[in-house]
Design a protein around this motif. Sequence first.
Motif, PDB file in Angstrom:
ATOM      1  N   ARG A 174       0.835  -1.207   0.000  1.00  0.00           N
ATOM      2  CA  ARG A 174       0.000   0.000   0.000  1.00  0.00           C
ATOM      3  C   ARG A 174       0.867   1.254   0.000  1.00  0.00           C
ATOM      4  O   ARG A 174       0.553   2.238  -0.675  1.00  0.00           O
ATOM      5  CB  ARG A 174      -0.944   0.004   1.196  1.00  0.00           C
ATOM      6  CG  ARG A 174      -1.892   1.203   1.201  1.00  0.00           C
ATOM      7  CD  ARG A 174      -2.919   1.142   2.291  1.00  0.00           C
ATOM      8  NE  ARG A 174      -2.314   1.192   3.631  1.00  0.00           N
ATOM      9  CZ  ARG A 174      -3.026   1.239   4.756  1.00  0.00           C
ATOM     10  NH1 ARG A 174      -4.351   1.219   4.696  1.00  0.00           N
ATOM     11  NH2 ARG A 174      -2.421   1.276   5.926  1.00  0.00           N
ATOM     12  N   PRO A 179     -11.308  12.176  -0.637  1.00  0.00           N
ATOM     13  CA  PRO A 179      -9.896  11.840  -0.878  1.00  0.00           C
ATOM     14  C   PRO A 179      -9.220  12.868  -1.772  1.00  0.00           C
ATOM     15  O   PRO A 179      -9.857  13.500  -2.621  1.00  0.00           O
ATOM     16  CB  PRO A 179      -9.977  10.476  -1.565  1.00  0.00           C
ATOM     17  CG  PRO A 179     -11.296   9.908  -1.144  1.00  0.00           C
ATOM     18  CD  PRO A 179     -12.211  11.083  -1.033  1.00  0.00           C
ATOM     19  N   GLU A 213      -8.446   7.572  -4.840  1.00  0.00           N
ATOM     20  CA  GLU A 213      -8.521   6.679  -3.689  1.00  0.00           C
ATOM     21  C   GLU A 213      -7.773   7.311  -2.529  1.00  0.00           C
ATOM     22  O   GLU A 213      -6.707   7.895  -2.718  1.00  0.00           O
ATOM     23  CB  GLU A 213      -7.904   5.311  -4.038  1.00  0.00           C
ATOM     24  CG  GLU A 213      -8.000   4.288  -2.920  1.00  0.00           C
ATOM     25  CD  GLU A 213      -7.439   2.937  -3.329  1.00  0.00           C
ATOM     26  OE1 GLU A 213      -7.199   2.100  -2.435  1.00  0.00           O
ATOM     27  OE2 GLU A 213      -7.227   2.722  -4.536  1.00  0.00           O
ATOM     28  N   ARG A 214      -8.337   7.199  -1.322  1.00  0.00           N
ATOM     29  CA  ARG A 214      -7.686   7.829  -0.178  1.00  0.00           C
ATOM     30  C   ARG A 214      -6.341   7.176   0.117  1.00  0.00           C
ATOM     31  O   ARG A 214      -6.239   5.958   0.205  1.00  0.00           O
ATOM     32  CB  ARG A 214      -8.581   7.749   1.064  1.00  0.00           C
ATOM     33  CG  ARG A 214      -8.017   8.565   2.243  1.00  0.00           C
ATOM     34  CD  ARG A 214      -8.950   8.553   3.431  1.00  0.00           C
ATOM     35  NE  ARG A 214     -10.252   9.107   3.145  1.00  0.00           N
ATOM     36  CZ  ARG A 214     -10.532  10.414   3.109  1.00  0.00           C
ATOM     37  NH1 ARG A 214      -9.568  11.298   3.346  1.00  0.00           N
ATOM     38  NH2 ARG A 214     -11.747  10.826   2.848  1.00  0.00           N
ATOM     39  N   LYS A 253      -2.927   6.921   2.722  1.00  0.00           N
ATOM     40  CA  LYS A 253      -2.540   7.134   4.123  1.00  0.00           C
ATOM     41  C   LYS A 253      -1.446   8.197   4.093  1.00  0.00           C
ATOM     42  O   LYS A 253      -0.251   7.917   4.225  1.00  0.00           O
ATOM     43  CB  LYS A 253      -2.055   5.829   4.748  1.00  0.00           C
ATOM     44  CG  LYS A 253      -2.002   5.869   6.274  1.00  0.00           C
ATOM     45  CD  LYS A 253      -1.729   4.491   6.844  1.00  0.00           C
ATOM     46  CE  LYS A 253      -1.650   4.510   8.354  1.00  0.00           C
ATOM     47  NZ  LYS A 253      -2.945   4.790   8.992  1.00  0.00           N
ATOM     48  N   TYR A 287      -3.638  15.320   7.422  1.00  0.00           N
ATOM     49  CA  TYR A 287      -4.363  14.769   8.567  1.00  0.00           C
ATOM     50  C   TYR A 287      -5.219  15.797   9.293  1.00  0.00           C
ATOM     51  O   TYR A 287      -5.690  15.539  10.408  1.00  0.00           O
ATOM     52  CB  TYR A 287      -3.361  14.135   9.536  1.00  0.00           C
ATOM     53  CG  TYR A 287      -3.583  12.645   9.704  1.00  0.00           C
ATOM     54  CD1 TYR A 287      -3.857  12.082  10.933  1.00  0.00           C
ATOM     55  CD2 TYR A 287      -3.556  11.798   8.588  1.00  0.00           C
ATOM     56  CE1 TYR A 287      -4.082  10.718  11.069  1.00  0.00           C
ATOM     57  CE2 TYR A 287      -3.767  10.443   8.715  1.00  0.00           C
ATOM     58  CZ  TYR A 287      -4.031   9.912   9.956  1.00  0.00           C
ATOM     59  OH  TYR A 287      -4.263   8.557  10.087  1.00  0.00           O
ATOM     60  N   ASN A 299     -11.308   1.700  10.951  1.00  0.00           N
ATOM     61  CA  ASN A 299     -12.460   1.312  10.135  1.00  0.00           C
ATOM     62  C   ASN A 299     -13.533   0.755  11.058  1.00  0.00           C
ATOM     63  O   ASN A 299     -13.253   0.343  12.181  1.00  0.00           O
ATOM     64  CB  ASN A 299     -12.062   0.275   9.086  1.00  0.00           C
ATOM     65  CG  ASN A 299     -11.141   0.838   8.015  1.00  0.00           C
ATOM     66  OD1 ASN A 299     -10.000   0.405   7.883  1.00  0.00           O
ATOM     67  ND2 ASN A 299     -11.606   1.811   7.247  1.00  0.00           N
ATOM     68  N   LEU A 311     -10.304   5.087   4.123  1.00  0.00           N
ATOM     69  CA  LEU A 311      -8.992   4.485   3.945  1.00  0.00           C
ATOM     70  C   LEU A 311      -9.148   2.973   4.041  1.00  0.00           C
ATOM     71  O   LEU A 311      -9.681   2.466   5.035  1.00  0.00           O
ATOM     72  CB  LEU A 311      -8.018   4.980   5.026  1.00  0.00           C
ATOM     73  CG  LEU A 311      -6.630   4.359   4.975  1.00  0.00           C
ATOM     74  CD1 LEU A 311      -5.852   4.860   3.762  1.00  0.00           C
ATOM     75  CD2 LEU A 311      -5.856   4.636   6.264  1.00  0.00           C
ATOM     76  N   ASN A 312      -8.696   2.277   3.020  1.00  0.00           N
ATOM     77  CA  ASN A 312      -8.843   0.822   2.992  1.00  0.00           C
ATOM     78  C   ASN A 312      -7.770   0.197   3.878  1.00  0.00           C
ATOM     79  O   ASN A 312      -6.713  -0.231   3.413  1.00  0.00           O
ATOM     80  CB  ASN A 312      -8.736   0.313   1.557  1.00  0.00           C
ATOM     81  CG  ASN A 312      -9.111  -1.154   1.431  1.00  0.00           C
ATOM     82  OD1 ASN A 312      -9.678  -1.751   2.361  1.00  0.00           O
ATOM     83  ND2 ASN A 312      -8.804  -1.748   0.302  1.00  0.00           N
TER      84      ASN A 312
END
Length: 295
Positions: free
Chosen positions: A50, A138, A142-143, A145, A149, A183, A202-203
């Motif tokens: 990721r 996002p 895609e969001r 990491k 913040y 999550n 966030l996945n």
Amino acid sequence: MYIYLNGVIVHQSEASISPFDHGYLYGLGVFETFRTYGGHPFLLKDHLSRLKKGLKALNIEWDIKEAEIKKIVSTLLRNNGWEDAYCRLNVSGGPGEIGLQTAPYEDATTILFQKELPPSRPLREKEGVFLRLRRSTPEIDERLKSHHYLNNLAAKREIGPSHDREGIFLTGGGHICEGITSNIFWIKEGAIYTPSIETGLLNGITRQFILAMAKSLQMPVHEGLYRESDLESASEVFFTNSVQEVVPVNRIGNRTFEGREGRFVRLLHEHYQKYVTYLDSIEEMKEGNAHATND
């Protein structure tokens, strides 16, 4: 505490980065947090996958192999005198000219630091709080990491400093999205539900692991667009992240849930613990379960 910084192990008091690092100036960077259990960095392969995907999206060149990261983690654990630790791997664009850069970043800043954790964590309940602040969309499709913040920080300020509460973001359209640093999942009639990636969440690596583990346990899994009312008939609710693992929820507003006594929360937590000392990727678990089924 000793940390890794751009190829060397240094004491935290000696660490420094350029004031012109674009991670500092413009938030150009991504990070991963993961845990070690008895010295083993759990699901490191997935975290690195990721991270590299995010770096590619930000046009940051970086190519440190998994074996090297494992060696760095082990060295830091040894130098710091720990076995069980929180690890944060942070990669930014590195120093550059003042102004927004479109060319690839070729001199990334890499930092890996740790914080000691207890060797085992009993199930600790939290209260869920629906936030007034909505989840930001996002930065790209895609969001990531990423270092962006402020949305999370503002949400944490909204609910206060207590470690026993977790804020729950809704999207601009009013759908349940995710926690401030987690999550969210819930159980209805033996099936597991969680918001889909379409919400802009966030996945999480632990999210992906829980979904794969639930399927291996033959639990029906549903990902979709849900509203607050969808939690009214839930028997169990829990949060997940890579450091706190599975966190049962005992209350959201006036609604109470089974918390740490929940059957499925306990089941998932118990199965989670079976893998933490050796698993490098979610795919390994899937392959192992497939072999066990075939046998």
